[in-house]
Every structure is written in C-alpha cells, then in structure tokens.
Design a protein around this motif. Sequence first.
Motif, PDB file in Angstrom:
ATOM      1  N   ASN A 245       0.816  -1.217   0.000  1.00  0.00           N
ATOM      2  CA  ASN A 245       0.000   0.000   0.000  1.00  0.00           C
ATOM      3  C   ASN A 245       0.856   1.276   0.000  1.00  0.00           C
ATOM      4  O   ASN A 245       0.583   2.235   0.714  1.00  0.00           O
ATOM      5  CB  ASN A 245      -0.936   0.002   1.221  1.00  0.00           C
ATOM      6  CG  ASN A 245      -2.087   0.988   1.060  1.00  0.00           C
ATOM      7  OD1 ASN A 245      -2.544   1.240  -0.048  1.00  0.00           O
ATOM      8  ND2 ASN A 245      -2.541   1.552   2.166  1.00  0.00           N
ATOM      9  N   ILE A 246       1.887   1.317  -0.852  1.00  0.00           N
ATOM     10  CA  ILE A 246       2.792   2.476  -0.860  1.00  0.00           C
ATOM     11  C   ILE A 246       2.119   3.722  -1.416  1.00  0.00           C
ATOM     12  O   ILE A 246       2.587   4.839  -1.171  1.00  0.00           O
ATOM     13  CB  ILE A 246       4.077   2.177  -1.664  1.00  0.00           C
ATOM     14  CG1 ILE A 246       3.726   1.852  -3.129  1.00  0.00           C
ATOM     15  CG2 ILE A 246       4.866   1.071  -1.025  1.00  0.00           C
ATOM     16  CD1 ILE A 246       4.957   1.730  -4.007  1.00  0.00           C
ATOM     17  N   TYR A 247       1.027   3.565  -2.162  1.00  0.00           N
ATOM     18  CA  TYR A 247       0.329   4.732  -2.709  1.00  0.00           C
ATOM     19  C   TYR A 247      -0.715   5.285  -1.740  1.00  0.00           C
ATOM     20  O   TYR A 247      -1.245   6.366  -1.949  1.00  0.00           O
ATOM     21  CB  TYR A 247      -0.334   4.398  -4.049  1.00  0.00           C
ATOM     22  CG  TYR A 247       0.658   4.288  -5.175  1.00  0.00           C
ATOM     23  CD1 TYR A 247       1.079   5.415  -5.874  1.00  0.00           C
ATOM     24  CD2 TYR A 247       1.194   3.051  -5.536  1.00  0.00           C
ATOM     25  CE1 TYR A 247       2.000   5.323  -6.901  1.00  0.00           C
ATOM     26  CE2 TYR A 247       2.113   2.947  -6.567  1.00  0.00           C
ATOM     27  CZ  TYR A 247       2.513   4.084  -7.238  1.00  0.00           C
ATOM     28  OH  TYR A 247       3.441   3.988  -8.247  1.00  0.00           O
ATOM     29  N   GLY A 248      -1.042   4.542  -0.690  1.00  0.00           N
ATOM     30  CA  GLY A 248      -2.025   5.015   0.275  1.00  0.00           C
ATOM     31  C   GLY A 248      -1.443   6.136   1.124  1.00  0.00           C
ATOM     32  O   GLY A 248      -0.474   5.943   1.857  1.00  0.00           O
ATOM     33  N   CYS A 249      -2.023   7.339   1.025  1.00  0.00           N
ATOM     34  CA  CYS A 249      -1.483   8.488   1.763  1.00  0.00           C
ATOM     35  C   CYS A 249      -2.107   8.573   3.153  1.00  0.00           C
ATOM     36  O   CYS A 249      -3.003   7.808   3.510  1.00  0.00           O
ATOM     37  CB  CYS A 249      -1.725   9.775   0.976  1.00  0.00           C
ATOM     38  SG  CYS A 249      -3.435  10.348   0.987  1.00  0.00           S
ATOM     39  N   LYS A 250      -1.631   9.546   3.924  1.00  0.00           N
ATOM     40  CA  LYS A 250      -2.083   9.691   5.318  1.00  0.00           C
ATOM     41  C   LYS A 250      -3.535  10.135   5.427  1.00  0.00           C
ATOM     42  O   LYS A 250      -4.107  10.111   6.514  1.00  0.00           O
ATOM     43  CB  LYS A 250      -1.184  10.694   6.041  1.00  0.00           C
ATOM     44  CG  LYS A 250      -1.036  12.024   5.332  1.00  0.00           C
ATOM     45  CD  LYS A 250       0.100  12.839   5.913  1.00  0.00           C
ATOM     46  CE  LYS A 250       0.374  14.106   5.093  1.00  0.00           C
ATOM     47  NZ  LYS A 250       1.577  14.827   5.580  1.00  0.00           N
ATOM     48  N   TYR A 251      -4.162  10.526   4.311  1.00  0.00           N
ATOM     49  CA  TYR A 251      -5.562  10.947   4.353  1.00  0.00           C
ATOM     50  C   TYR A 251      -6.510   9.840   3.913  1.00  0.00           C
ATOM     51  O   TYR A 251      -7.715  10.068   3.797  1.00  0.00           O
ATOM     52  CB  TYR A 251      -5.762  12.186   3.471  1.00  0.00           C
ATOM     53  CG  TYR A 251      -4.884  13.343   3.890  1.00  0.00           C
ATOM     54  CD1 TYR A 251      -5.003  13.924   5.156  1.00  0.00           C
ATOM     55  CD2 TYR A 251      -3.902  13.838   3.032  1.00  0.00           C
ATOM     56  CE1 TYR A 251      -4.187  14.971   5.548  1.00  0.00           C
ATOM     57  CE2 TYR A 251      -3.081  14.893   3.411  1.00  0.00           C
ATOM     58  CZ  TYR A 251      -3.228  15.457   4.671  1.00  0.00           C
ATOM     59  OH  TYR A 251      -2.413  16.490   5.061  1.00  0.00           O
ATOM     60  N   GLY A 252      -5.971   8.653   3.610  1.00  0.00           N
ATOM     61  CA  GLY A 252      -6.828   7.509   3.365  1.00  0.00           C
ATOM     62  C   GLY A 252      -7.140   7.197   1.923  1.00  0.00           C
ATOM     63  O   GLY A 252      -8.015   6.374   1.649  1.00  0.00           O
ATOM     64  N   TYR A 253      -6.470   7.809   0.959  1.00  0.00           N
ATOM     65  CA  TYR A 253      -6.707   7.486  -0.450  1.00  0.00           C
ATOM     66  C   TYR A 253      -5.366   7.305  -1.162  1.00  0.00           C
ATOM     67  O   TYR A 253      -4.319   7.744  -0.677  1.00  0.00           O
ATOM     68  CB  TYR A 253      -7.529   8.578  -1.137  1.00  0.00           C
ATOM     69  CG  TYR A 253      -7.028   9.993  -0.950  1.00  0.00           C
ATOM     70  CD1 TYR A 253      -5.943  10.491  -1.675  1.00  0.00           C
ATOM     71  CD2 TYR A 253      -7.652  10.850  -0.037  1.00  0.00           C
ATOM     72  CE1 TYR A 253      -5.493  11.786  -1.500  1.00  0.00           C
ATOM     73  CE2 TYR A 253      -7.206  12.147   0.145  1.00  0.00           C
ATOM     74  CZ  TYR A 253      -6.124  12.615  -0.586  1.00  0.00           C
ATOM     75  OH  TYR A 253      -5.676  13.898  -0.411  1.00  0.00           O
ATOM     76  N   ASP A 254      -5.416   6.632  -2.317  1.00  0.00           N
ATOM     77  CA  ASP A 254      -4.209   6.434  -3.121  1.00  0.00           C
ATOM     78  C   ASP A 254      -3.804   7.757  -3.760  1.00  0.00           C
ATOM     79  O   ASP A 254      -4.647   8.512  -4.254  1.00  0.00           O
ATOM     80  CB  ASP A 254      -4.453   5.386  -4.205  1.00  0.00           C
ATOM     81  CG  ASP A 254      -4.387   3.976  -3.664  1.00  0.00           C
ATOM     82  OD1 ASP A 254      -4.248   3.825  -2.438  1.00  0.00           O
ATOM     83  OD2 ASP A 254      -4.471   3.021  -4.468  1.00  0.00           O
ATOM     84  N   ALA A 255      -2.496   8.021  -3.757  1.00  0.00           N
ATOM     85  CA  ALA A 255      -2.024   9.309  -4.260  1.00  0.00           C
ATOM     86  C   ALA A 255      -0.561   9.206  -4.659  1.00  0.00           C
ATOM     87  O   ALA A 255       0.129   8.234  -4.350  1.00  0.00           O
ATOM     88  CB  ALA A 255      -2.206  10.395  -3.196  1.00  0.00           C
TER      89      ALA A 255
END
Length: 446
Positions: A245-255
Amino acid sequence: MEEAFMAMLSHLLHLQNSLDPTNTIFSSATTSSPSSTTPSSLLSSSSAAPLLFFTLASLLSFLAVNRSSTDSSSSSASPSPSPPPPLPDGDYSVAAFRALSTDHIWSIDAPLRDARWRSLYGLSYPVFTTVVDKLKPFITASNLSLPADYAVAMVLSRLAHGCSAKTLASRYALDPYLISKITNMVTRLLATKLYPEFIKIPVGKRRLIETTQGFEELTSLPNICGAIDSTPVKLRRRTKLNPKNIYGCKYGYDAVLLQVVADHKKIFWDVCVKAPGGEDDSSHFRDSLLYKRLTSGDIVWEKVINIRGHHVRPYIVGDWCYPLLSFLMTPFSPNGSGSPPENLFDGMLMKGRSVVVEAIGLLKARWKILQSLNVGVNHAPQTIVACCVLHNLCQIAREPEPESWKDPDEIGTPARVLESERQFYYYGESLRQALADDLHQRLSSR
C-alpha cells in the motif's frame, strides 16, 4: 434603383403630363403604338417637357449609379469589424473552435473575451496563445492529424475541468485512445520543454534580491528565498500494483506526492514528483534533485548577510515534517511551547510558509484534474508537473486567482536527522537561534 430615386422619377412623369398632356410618356398599348414613344419622336416634339424630363432623369440616374459604386467600393475597402460567432453549446468541433479563435476575437471587450476563455481552457486568451506558440513546433513535428492550437485547447480543457478521456472523447467526437495520446504528448511537452523556462531556482542576483525582500516584508526574517511543502495528488482509480500500500497516503486514499518550493509571489521555482503517496515529506525531500544540489553546494547563493556573527546564505522555510538544516529552517516547536523569541520566530516562519500553501491551493483550484487525477499512474508525474508550469504562467501573467482549494490540515511527525546531515543540522540549529534572537530584539525595540 433606390426608393427615393423611383419616387422622384414618378414626380417627373406627373410633371411632364401636366405640361404636355397630348404627349404622354408611357401611353397605354390601346391608345398609342410602340413607335409613337420612340426617343426621336420625343425629341422632335413641339413641347419642351419631354426634353426637360429626360435631361433631369439622366442626371439623377448618373448620380444614383455613381453613389452606389462609391458606397460598394468604400465598404469593401474598410469592412467594419464583426465579433466572432459564439461557440454553440455542445459544439467542440475544429470549425467551432476556429469560429471562437478567429482574429476578430481581439475586437471583443478584453474582460469578456478572457473570461470566456478561462471558463473553457483555464487561462486567458493571451496566455493560451503563448502556450500554443511555444508548443506548436513540437506538435507539428509529431505529425498530429489535428491542428496544434486545437490539440492544446482540448488538453487544457481536460486539465482545467478534470474530465476523463472518455468524457472528452464523446464531447470532441474522437476516440478515447486518441484523447489519451494527445494528453500525454501535450503534458510531456509542458513538463519538459517549458519547465526550464518557467520553473527556475532564483540564483540570479536581481531575482534573488527581489525574492528575499518580498519574504522579509512578509515575515521580518532576512534572506528567505522560498517556502517548501508537499501535497498528495489523489488518484481517481486505486492502483492495482500497490505493494504494501505504498500509494495510500495519510488521508486515506491512493495518491502520488508532489513537492514544491514557491517564492513570495506564489510562483514555483522547484517541483518534484518522485514518491508514492505513502512516503513521508522528509524522505521525498531527500530523494529530490534539489536536496542533492543543496547538500553538495551545487547551488551558489550570492547573497550573504551577517546575523550575530553567523554568515547567513539564502534559505528556504518549511514545517516540522522537514529536517532542520543550514539551508532549511523549520519551527522550534509544533505546538508553541518554546520561549518568547522562539515562538515569535515560529509564527513568522509559518507566515512565510503560508505562501506555498496558498500556491498549492491555487494550483489545484485552477487545474481541477489534480483534485482527482484520472490518468495512468505512469503518466501522473508529467501531468502534475505540466499543471505546475501552467500555474506559473498564470501567476507571471497575473491571471485572476480563483477561490483556493483547501487540503486537509497537515498531520505528521517531526522529521528525524540523518547521520549524514549532522553538520548541516548543527549549523542550522545555531543559525535558527541567532535569527530568533535577532528578530525578537528588533521587533521588541520598535
């Protein structure tokens, strides 16, 4: 002939009949033969009325014909400007675009013209033509089947409104694959060919002095040359190849993570998109070319001042998610628990940092595709950088600033210092304290 001339001719006929009723000009077929109204018979008449009539009629006919030819020649020599036909709702064809972008667009009131263009393509008509002129040679060399300005307009429309390739394909009656291909080409050109011209580190003396003075007016801190921050750019579709899940950012969505450095005018002078959304700001910064250039001394700052025995070169400011270094000042405390000089310094530093937060908000407000990126993850970096280039063009041209996009409040832990950064950290710590004490003394004595 004109109506006025016909009326005058009718009056002359009545005048002739009243002067010589025995010799009517237009006799009826039952009372006179065609030969009785020949010009020779009229001229040989004993009355002067026919001769008077034809003399006046000939003169009036000559004047009418001459006036008509003069009017037609003058109208062809200097046509009055007419505004271009408006773009019909839902018509995005090349013909409709040509109708909108004709040379006559300059005859429209500039505010109305540019407001229309911004609503369609995100920037005013003069800035649009600048982009087209700079990209046209490269687009022409690619043998694209569409006109260069039409292709650029189509891509800018997608970036400004956040449309997907499928939506844009139905609007422009083109294949979605072709829309994606054109989008990739134009964003790549913006991110490579125009980047060096519009995104530059302020090393020149004139720009460096202007930038540091601008920040000093805002913060009372000397020699700030930029503010750094990172923001996640949301991916509309979740990434399939997403190990751990390296694209999952701290706000809960992929980024994917965008890092920018802005000057006091909210113009970016460095842009980096190298990390997935799950990476923290300090790691992204250390992976950037800017970090390598700053730590190696590759960037030479000519402006040096002395603060309490410290040689202070231009530095950038950031929040506590970045490491404290000699060229990067961060707050003493994230919660205001320091001494009065330290808290004063923190407040002024964060005031300087606010320009980059505002710049990011403007970037995402102008180019709505960055609010939910609908391109493949492999093309995400060039799309983001292309929008940053367009943002700078708008700021340089002083385009109206839209209502800023608001990212969620910053969350994160203070960055730790690496062993390789110790020398930069120790000098940065001493320098920060000197700047805080100097600032407190100057503002307290006022």
